[in-house]
Design a protein around this motif. Sequence first.
Motif, PDB file in Angstrom:
ATOM      1  N   UNK A 197       0.911  -0.956   0.114  1.00 64.22           N
ATOM      2  CA  UNK A 197      -0.039  -0.268   0.313  1.00 64.22           C
ATOM      3  C   UNK A 197       1.428   1.219   0.121  1.00 64.22           C
ATOM      4  N   UNK A 198       2.101   1.463   1.134  1.00 59.78           N
ATOM      5  CA  UNK A 198       2.515   2.196   0.538  1.00 59.78           C
ATOM      6  C   UNK A 198       3.791   2.734  -0.481  1.00 59.78           C
ATOM      7  N   UNK A 199       3.972   2.147  -0.997  1.00 56.51           N
ATOM      8  CA  UNK A 199       4.409   1.691  -2.405  1.00 56.51           C
ATOM      9  C   UNK A 199       3.631   2.180  -3.382  1.00 56.51           C
ATOM     10  N   UNK A 200       2.154   1.848  -3.493  1.00 60.62           N
ATOM     11  CA  UNK A 200       1.123   2.409  -4.070  1.00 60.62           C
ATOM     12  C   UNK A 200       0.776   3.917  -3.918  1.00 60.62           C
ATOM     13  N   UNK A 201       0.383   4.410  -2.808  1.00 63.39           N
ATOM     14  CA  UNK A 201       0.759   5.598  -2.660  1.00 63.39           C
ATOM     15  C   UNK A 201       1.635   6.715  -3.178  1.00 63.39           C
ATOM     16  N   UNK A 202       2.986   6.356  -2.651  1.00 63.27           N
ATOM     17  CA  UNK A 202       4.010   6.754  -3.851  1.00 63.27           C
ATOM     18  C   UNK A 202       4.341   6.963  -4.583  1.00 63.27           C
ATOM     19  N   UNK A 203       3.649   5.911  -5.514  1.00 64.75           N
ATOM     20  CA  UNK A 203       3.445   6.275  -6.908  1.00 64.75           C
ATOM     21  C   UNK A 203       2.065   7.447  -7.340  1.00 64.75           C
ATOM     22  N   UNK A 204       0.825   7.962  -6.328  1.00 58.05           N
ATOM     23  CA  UNK A 204      -0.423   7.882  -6.782  1.00 58.05           C
ATOM     24  C   UNK A 204       0.487   9.445  -6.789  1.00 58.05           C
ATOM     25  N   UNK A 205       1.590   9.968  -5.021  1.00 60.64           N
ATOM     26  CA  UNK A 205       1.550  11.033  -4.690  1.00 60.64           C
ATOM     27  C   UNK A 205       2.619  11.833  -5.940  1.00 60.64           C
ATOM     28  N   UNK A 206       3.640  10.207  -6.597  1.00 60.01           N
ATOM     29  CA  UNK A 206       3.929  11.772  -7.978  1.00 60.01           C
ATOM     30  C   UNK A 206       3.413  11.830  -9.214  1.00 60.01           C
ATOM     31  N   UNK A 207       2.182  10.835  -9.146  1.00 61.00           N
ATOM     32  CA  UNK A 207       1.146  10.699 -10.555  1.00 61.00           C
ATOM     33  C   UNK A 207       0.739  11.739 -10.346  1.00 61.00           C
ATOM     34  N   UNK A 208       0.342  12.763  -8.672  1.00 59.45           N
ATOM     35  CA  UNK A 208      -0.552  13.939  -8.317  1.00 59.45           C
ATOM     36  C   UNK A 208       0.501  15.472  -8.360  1.00 59.45           C
ATOM     37  N   UNK A 209       1.485  15.001  -7.932  1.00 64.13           N
ATOM     38  CA  UNK A 209       1.850  16.230  -8.455  1.00 64.13           C
ATOM     39  C   UNK A 209       3.051  16.113  -9.844  1.00 64.13           C
TER      40      UNK A 209
END
Lengths: 113, 113
Positions: B39-51
């Motif tokens: 889950x943290x891995x996915x959240x990290x990617x989502x943050x990058x995609x968001x930014x």
Amino acid sequence: MTGTTFEVLAEPNRRRILDLLRPGERSVGDLVRQLKMSQPGVSKHLRILREAGLVHVRRDAQRRWYALSPEPLAELDEWLAPYRRFWTDRLDALERYLDENDRNTPETKEDER
Amino acid sequence: MTGTTFEVLAEPNRRRILDLLRPGERSVGDLVRQLKMSQPGVSKHLRILREAGLVHVRRDAQRRWYALSPEPLAELDEWLAPYRRFWTDRLDALERYLDENDRNTPETKEDER
DNA sequence: CAGACATATAGCTGGTTGGCAATATATAGG
DNA sequence: CCTATATATTGCCAACCAGCTATATGTCTG
């Protein structure tokens, strides 16, 4: 393995090299002059581009003339294709050429004639 | 700084996430289940995609629903545009939309280490 | 042959990054 | 308030990578 097309294109100087090759062949020294980078640096990028199938090389005495091999870019284009509908409503004639699949919420603006 | 669209898309799992979002919104847990990743891995990617402006998020209680923001992909599309002529001669109506400059002479290929 | 020229490769290095586990934050419900 | 649930953040580490300098390879010229 060689990197994927996406990974290879993530590097700005490599995209720049491709851009420079678009009009036609260029020698390594030529590229070195355009990019502000050491000759080995450029050669390294060229190797990566070569191994990714994005460029090919022709020998001529000491010179090596690099040229585009754009086929792998079609792969990128294919990945992009299903997304195009999201921002090209204006150019929806494009979709007729490029789009093929799935269901989605089509919010086309009205086409004409 | 936030990475460029190209850099962000170099990561296969991030492309995968965008693909999963294409049909519509998904929650993080939903994505975690599809990708084989923590889950943290996915959240990290989502943050990058968001930014990078490639996704946006909607809150709903504890859930966060992610959805595509495909605008930055147009940048990729623009970069790709001048290359299209190289593999889509058949689709030359495309060029009327997308292309602007000259052409080159294809050469013999040769490749050696 | 020597020397110049053009390009490639090797070796090193500092910076970046993707992955995970642990922990923090936020919200809902009893 | 306490606990469960959903997601985000932090801290760490091994792997990778782009850049450089130094050197090797190959070719042309005299």
